[in-house]
Scaffold this motif. Sequence first.
Motif, PDB file in Angstrom:
ATOM      1  N   LYS A   4     -10.596  21.805  18.227  1.00 46.35           N
ATOM      2  CA  LYS A   4      -9.376  21.294  18.861  1.00 46.35           C
ATOM      3  C   LYS A   4      -9.711  20.103  19.748  1.00 46.35           C
ATOM      4  O   LYS A   4     -10.630  20.175  20.580  1.00 46.35           O
ATOM      5  N   GLU A  41      -7.620  19.990  14.884  1.00 44.58           N
ATOM      6  CA  GLU A  41      -6.281  20.050  15.479  1.00 44.58           C
ATOM      7  C   GLU A  41      -6.227  19.150  16.706  1.00 44.58           C
ATOM      8  O   GLU A  41      -7.208  19.049  17.445  1.00 44.58           O
ATOM      9  N   TYR A  43      -4.095  17.983  20.252  1.00 43.07           N
ATOM     10  CA  TYR A  43      -3.125  18.417  21.262  1.00 43.07           C
ATOM     11  C   TYR A  43      -3.031  17.356  22.363  1.00 43.07           C
ATOM     12  O   TYR A  43      -4.015  16.663  22.652  1.00 43.07           O
ATOM     13  N   PHE A  49       0.901  20.860  20.474  1.00 38.95           N
ATOM     14  CA  PHE A  49       0.305  20.474  19.192  1.00 38.95           C
ATOM     15  C   PHE A  49       0.900  19.154  18.700  1.00 38.95           C
ATOM     16  O   PHE A  49       2.125  18.973  18.686  1.00 38.95           O
ATOM     17  N   LYS A  52      -2.631  17.886  12.613  1.00 38.53           N
ATOM     18  CA  LYS A  52      -3.970  18.069  12.061  1.00 38.53           C
ATOM     19  C   LYS A  52      -4.452  16.715  11.562  1.00 38.53           C
ATOM     20  O   LYS A  52      -3.704  15.996  10.880  1.00 38.53           O
ATOM     21  N   ILE A  70       1.395  22.819  11.787  1.00 36.97           N
ATOM     22  CA  ILE A  70       0.170  23.548  12.148  1.00 36.97           C
ATOM     23  C   ILE A  70      -0.227  24.562  11.077  1.00 36.97           C
ATOM     24  O   ILE A  70      -1.398  24.940  10.976  1.00 36.97           O
TER      25      ILE A  70
END
Length: 391
Positions: A4, A41, A43, A49, A52, A70
Amino acid sequence: MACKFYLYKGMGRKSENGHPWIYSNEIEGYDGEYINGDIVEVYNYRNDFIGKAYVNDASKIALRIMTRDINEEINEEFFRKRMKNAWEYRKKIIDTSSCRFVFGEADFLPGLIIDKYEDYYSVQSLALGIDKYKDIVIKILKEDYGAKGIYERSDVPVRELEGMEQHKGFLSEPFDTEIQITENGVKYYVDIENGQKTGFFLDQKENRKAIHKLCKDADVLDCFTHTGSFALNAGIAGAKSVLGIDISELAVKDATRNAELNGLSDRVKFECHNAFDVLHKWSKEGRKYDVVILDPPAFTKSRSTVTNATRGYKEINLRGIQMVKSGGYFITCSCSHFMNEELFKDTIWEAAKDSRKILRQVEFRTQAADHPILWNSDESYYLKFYIFQVV
């Protein structure tokens, strides 16, 4: 678990509004492990979010967003769906015998270009994340789109900005890479192995058609003719005479072959000249044409060279305008993203003032619809095309 990435406060607003790129200086940190090319991912600072993306920390564009869902996996089915959407769009809006099939970010497949020439495909991978899925793309082209042959044209300097080497070669069984296509009733030999870009400039397809109505019984000058596309369209439209010029002897040779292919050799001729030098000379000599066409290569590919490019655009537009007969037509374009619409417009205006001519705008156009402009990504808008009457 996917790695992430988190963005700094105040960063990522463009990406939240649909832009597919996130730069390395927008990234505050990440949780987990990754290898360049992996799907991660993304953020914002509030832990919302964004999407991707595939990652490449060797590039200034560190993240390129592939999906904003997601739950969507980046796999063969993902590529099959994206490519189907791209194809269905083109079937509705353009002649698909030869066209741009996938236009990178504007088709939500960042870094991937696919051009279709009849039943043969030219593929260009501009980013590491796309390189990892190349085998899937090839499989889909063969299975779903009946590709007779696929050739890779990833021989572009932008790959080096991604820490990748330039590359070209067959992605299918070898085949004769000189392919004959027909566009707007004009036949061309296209060399997808050694031609410019992926073999041919498909983005001017509709603009080439737009000049037909101006060229009947006209004397036409086509500058930066390359393989003769505008010149040949003028010839097919019934021009009295056409002269195409290009600095490349190979381009002139290829254009001459294309004229022969179309039975236009008696009216459409090509000569090797540096347009800057010869336009200056011919305009001083008082040469005049009913239609003058300027389709130069991009004079600037970065913001740092825009000033010099502007001088170049002004010079050729000044000379081009001077060579149009009163009441004739002047066609000019820029394929540089960094020569934006307003700057290009101002440059033409300055050239017209200096030539003491009045321009009456007939039409303004952009790139063909198979090169769609994504409003969330202004990089997808690059081609500006004007038709003027000179009075």
